[in-house]
Design a protein around this motif. Sequence first.
Motif, PDB file in Angstrom:
ATOM      1  N   LYS A 234       1.179  -1.212  -0.012  1.00 39.82           N
ATOM      2  CA  LYS A 234       0.030  -0.040   0.034  1.00 39.82           C
ATOM      3  C   LYS A 234       0.424   1.275   0.004  1.00 39.82           C
ATOM      4  CE  LYS A 234      -3.686   2.063   2.872  1.00 39.82           C
ATOM      5  NZ  LYS A 234      -4.679   1.922   4.003  1.00 39.82           N
ATOM      6  N   GLU A 235       1.980   1.132   0.634  1.00 41.13           N
ATOM      7  CA  GLU A 235       2.771   2.963   0.703  1.00 41.13           C
ATOM      8  C   GLU A 235       4.464   1.982  -0.446  1.00 41.13           C
ATOM      9  OE1 GLU A 235       3.359   3.397   4.510  1.00 41.13           O
ATOM     10  OE2 GLU A 235       1.960   2.250   5.419  1.00 41.13           O
ATOM     11  N   GLY A 236       4.157   1.266  -1.009  1.00 40.86           N
ATOM     12  CA  GLY A 236       4.684   1.744  -2.248  1.00 40.86           C
ATOM     13  C   GLY A 236       6.483   1.278  -1.906  1.00 40.86           C
ATOM     14  N   TYR A 237       7.058   0.062  -0.969  1.00 43.19           N
ATOM     15  CA  TYR A 237       8.001  -0.594  -0.970  1.00 43.19           C
ATOM     16  C   TYR A 237       8.339  -1.424  -1.949  1.00 43.19           C
ATOM     17  CZ  TYR A 237       8.006   2.065   3.690  1.00 43.19           C
ATOM     18  OH  TYR A 237       7.305   3.766   4.656  1.00 43.19           O
ATOM     19  N   GLY A 238       8.849  -1.150  -2.677  1.00 44.97           N
ATOM     20  CA  GLY A 238       8.934  -1.740  -4.111  1.00 44.97           C
ATOM     21  C   GLY A 238      10.626  -2.910  -3.808  1.00 44.97           C
ATOM     22  N   GLY A 239      11.209  -2.198  -3.075  1.00 46.80           N
ATOM     23  CA  GLY A 239      12.936  -3.355  -3.362  1.00 46.80           C
ATOM     24  C   GLY A 239      12.376  -3.519  -1.385  1.00 46.80           C
ATOM     25  N   LEU A 240      11.741  -4.068  -0.524  1.00 48.99           N
ATOM     26  CA  LEU A 240      10.759  -4.769   0.144  1.00 48.99           C
ATOM     27  C   LEU A 240      10.258  -5.861  -0.278  1.00 48.99           C
ATOM     28  CD1 LEU A 240      11.521  -2.653   3.183  1.00 48.99           C
ATOM     29  CD2 LEU A 240      12.361  -5.141   2.696  1.00 48.99           C
ATOM     30  N   LEU A 241       9.816  -5.851  -1.310  1.00 52.54           N
ATOM     31  CA  LEU A 241       8.275  -6.642  -1.681  1.00 52.54           C
ATOM     32  C   LEU A 241       8.645  -7.018  -2.571  1.00 52.54           C
ATOM     33  CD1 LEU A 241       5.253  -4.536  -2.274  1.00 52.54           C
ATOM     34  CD2 LEU A 241       5.249  -6.564  -0.522  1.00 52.54           C
ATOM     35  N   ALA A 242      10.036  -6.415  -3.296  1.00 55.88           N
ATOM     36  CA  ALA A 242      10.681  -7.533  -4.727  1.00 55.88           C
ATOM     37  C   ALA A 242      11.117  -8.699  -4.720  1.00 55.88           C
ATOM     38  CB  ALA A 242      11.754  -6.526  -5.904  1.00 55.88           C
ATOM     39  N   VAL A 243      12.851  -7.827  -2.774  1.00 55.04           N
ATOM     40  CA  VAL A 243      13.740  -8.686  -2.617  1.00 55.04           C
ATOM     41  C   VAL A 243      12.388 -10.288  -1.897  1.00 55.04           C
ATOM     42  CG1 VAL A 243      15.425  -9.003  -1.582  1.00 55.04           C
ATOM     43  CG2 VAL A 243      15.581  -7.512  -2.854  1.00 55.04           C
ATOM     44  N   GLY A 244      11.360  -9.619  -0.929  1.00 52.00           N
ATOM     45  CA  GLY A 244      11.088 -11.002  -0.794  1.00 52.00           C
ATOM     46  C   GLY A 244      10.189 -11.983  -1.553  1.00 52.00           C
ATOM     47  N   GLY A 245       9.949 -11.151  -2.409  1.00 50.64           N
ATOM     48  CA  GLY A 245       8.640 -12.620  -2.894  1.00 50.64           C
ATOM     49  C   GLY A 245       8.841 -13.524  -3.519  1.00 50.64           C
ATOM     50  N   GLY A 246      10.422 -14.020  -3.145  1.00 50.44           N
ATOM     51  CA  GLY A 246      10.588 -15.063  -4.200  1.00 50.44           C
ATOM     52  C   GLY A 246       9.836 -16.200  -2.796  1.00 50.44           C
ATOM     53  N   SER A 247       9.699 -15.568  -1.456  1.00 48.44           N
ATOM     54  CA  SER A 247       9.872 -16.289  -0.278  1.00 48.44           C
ATOM     55  C   SER A 247       8.811 -16.996   0.084  1.00 48.44           C
ATOM     56  CB  SER A 247      10.723 -15.888   1.074  1.00 48.44           C
ATOM     57  OG  SER A 247      10.434 -16.203   1.665  1.00 48.44           O
ATOM     58  N   SER A 248       8.381 -17.944   1.214  1.00 52.95           N
ATOM     59  CA  SER A 248       6.945 -17.996   1.518  1.00 52.95           C
ATOM     60  C   SER A 248       7.142 -17.377   2.789  1.00 52.95           C
ATOM     61  CB  SER A 248       6.778 -19.711   2.035  1.00 52.95           C
ATOM     62  OG  SER A 248       7.576 -19.549   2.840  1.00 52.95           O
ATOM     63  N   HIS A 249       8.109 -16.487   3.349  1.00 52.11           N
ATOM     64  CA  HIS A 249       8.233 -15.625   4.219  1.00 52.11           C
ATOM     65  C   HIS A 249       8.185 -14.061   3.690  1.00 52.11           C
ATOM     66  CE1 HIS A 249       8.206 -19.070   7.307  1.00 52.11           C
ATOM     67  NE2 HIS A 249       9.464 -19.445   6.362  1.00 52.11           N
ATOM     68  N   PRO A 250       6.711 -13.460   4.340  1.00 52.20           N
ATOM     69  CA  PRO A 250       7.051 -11.996   3.774  1.00 52.20           C
ATOM     70  C   PRO A 250       7.900 -10.488   4.115  1.00 52.20           C
ATOM     71  CG  PRO A 250       5.144 -12.629   4.674  1.00 52.20           C
ATOM     72  CD  PRO A 250       5.584 -14.221   4.170  1.00 52.20           C
TER      73      PRO A 250
END
Length: 501
Positions: A228-244
Motif C-alpha cells: 500500500k505504501e510503495g516499498y518496491g525494494g522489500l516486496l521484490a526481494v522478498g517476493g520469492g519466499s513464503s516468508h513475506p
Amino acid sequence: MSGSRLPSISLARTVPADADVVVVGIAPGPAGGVLLGVPADVEKSVTRQLGRPLLALARSLGAEAKLGTATVVPGPGDLRIVLTGLPSADATPEQVRRAAGTGVRTAAGVSGAAGLRIAVSLDAVEPEVIRGAAEGALLGAYRYQKQTASPEPAAVGALTIVSASGKAEARQAVSTAVIIAEAVCAARDWINLPANLLYPESFADDARTRAKAARIGVEVLDETQLRKEGYGGLLAVGGGSSHPPRLVRYSYAPRGARFHLALVGKGITFDSGGLDLKTPEGMYTMKCDMSGAAAVLAATRAIADLGLKISITAYACLAENLPSGTAYRPSDVLTIHGGKTVENANSDAEGRLVMADGLARSNADDADLVVDIATLTGACMVALGLRTAGLMASDDLTADRVLDAAESAGELFWQLPIPEEIGDGLKSSVADLRSSSTKRYGGALTAAAFLREFVDPDRSWAHLDIAGPAFNDGEAYDYVPTGGTGFGVRTLIALATALAS
C-alpha cells in the motif's frame, strides 16, 4: 529465541576467595616481562608450592606479552591462573578489552569448564579501562546456546572485575559495560539463529518483544502495508519466499533530546542470491546477511537502556531472498518508496534494494544524521579484509564523527571515497537508475553511490559496509567468537553517546 546467557558480573578490590580462575596480565618488561594484577598472596603461594616465581613458570610455559595470547598456569590449591598478553603496562581500553576477552575465553575453553567463577585482575583503575575489561570479559564469555534437546551448562557462571578503584564512576563503568555487552550478544544471537527459525516475521516479533521493557515505540509493516505504501525494494526481494518481508521501525524520543539520529539496517534473513543463485559454499553462511538490522535494533535498545538524551529512529529492512516462480528477475524495474525507479541488474545485489526503501522512508523523519549499516558487498571484503569495515559518507565531518565513535568503541573502520565518476555505471535507459554498475570495478563504492541516491541531498549520511567483520567463520579470537560477531553495535552506541553530549 534460543540464545546466550551472559554471566553475572561485579566489581571488587580483591580476588574473591571462591574464584576458580584469575586472569592477570603479562606485559613487556625486563627479565622477560612484567606481571599485572597478580595478587601478592597468589604469587607467593605459586613460588612456595611450585618452587619457581610465577613469571619464570609462565615464561617456561610459553606465555607472551602479546595481545591474543593466553597461558594457563596452575595456582595454589584448585585456583587456575590465566596470563593474558598485553602490549604495554599502560594499555588502552581496547587493548584491555581484547586481553580480558582472550583470558576469559581461554579459561572457558578448559576441558570440563562449567559455571566457572572468574576474576579479571588487569590493574584497571580508570573508568574507561575498567569498562574495557568488563566488556571484554563478558564478550569473551559469550557462547551461543545451540539448538539441542540437552542444553550444556554455561562455562562461565560469574565474573569479577578486580580494581583498586571503588569510586562511583568505576561501578558505573561496569553497569555501562553490561548494557553494551548485552546488546552485542543480542545481535550475535539473532545472527547465529538458522534461517528456518529467524525469518522476517519471527525477526520482527523478536524485535517487538525486545523493545517492550524499554521506552521504544515499535511499528511493523507487513506485506499488505508495504504494498500500500510503495516499498518496491522489500516486496521484490522478498517476493520469492513464503516468508513475506517486514519493515520494523523503532522510535526512541526522550525528553530533552536535541539531536535526531536515524539508523537503517539491512535484514536479509537468508540470501540464496535469488535467481542469480550463489554457490553452495557461498550460500552457507548467508543467515548472517541480516547483521545490519540486528545492529540497529540492538544498539537502539542499549541507547534507551543507557538513557542517552538523543532521539533515535531505526529501520530494520527484513526480507528473505529466494528463487521461485514469484522471485524478482534481472531487468525488472522496481519502484522504491518515494517513487524513484530502479532497473534490477542482479538479484544477488538485493541488499541495496531493501536499504533503498529504508533510506527513502527515513527522509520523512528529518533526522540530523542518517547512518546505514549492511553486510553489503564482497568488494569491501576484498578491499579491507575480514576484520575492517568500510565507511563512506556525505562529507568528511560526518565520516570523522563515525570514525571517532568507532575508535572509542574499539571497532575497525576505514574511510573509502565515492568518486564522482563512480555513478556513471548506474545510468539506466529504462528506469531512473540501475541497481549495479555496468562496470566491473569499485563495487563497494558503486553500492554506496546507489544508496546515496535515496538520501535527501542536504542530509548528513554515512554508509557502513560490514560484510567482512560481521561474521567470523574461522577460529575465535580476542573477545570475538566464531559465528555472528555483533560488529557495529558498539560503534552505533558510541556515536549516539557522542552526539547526545
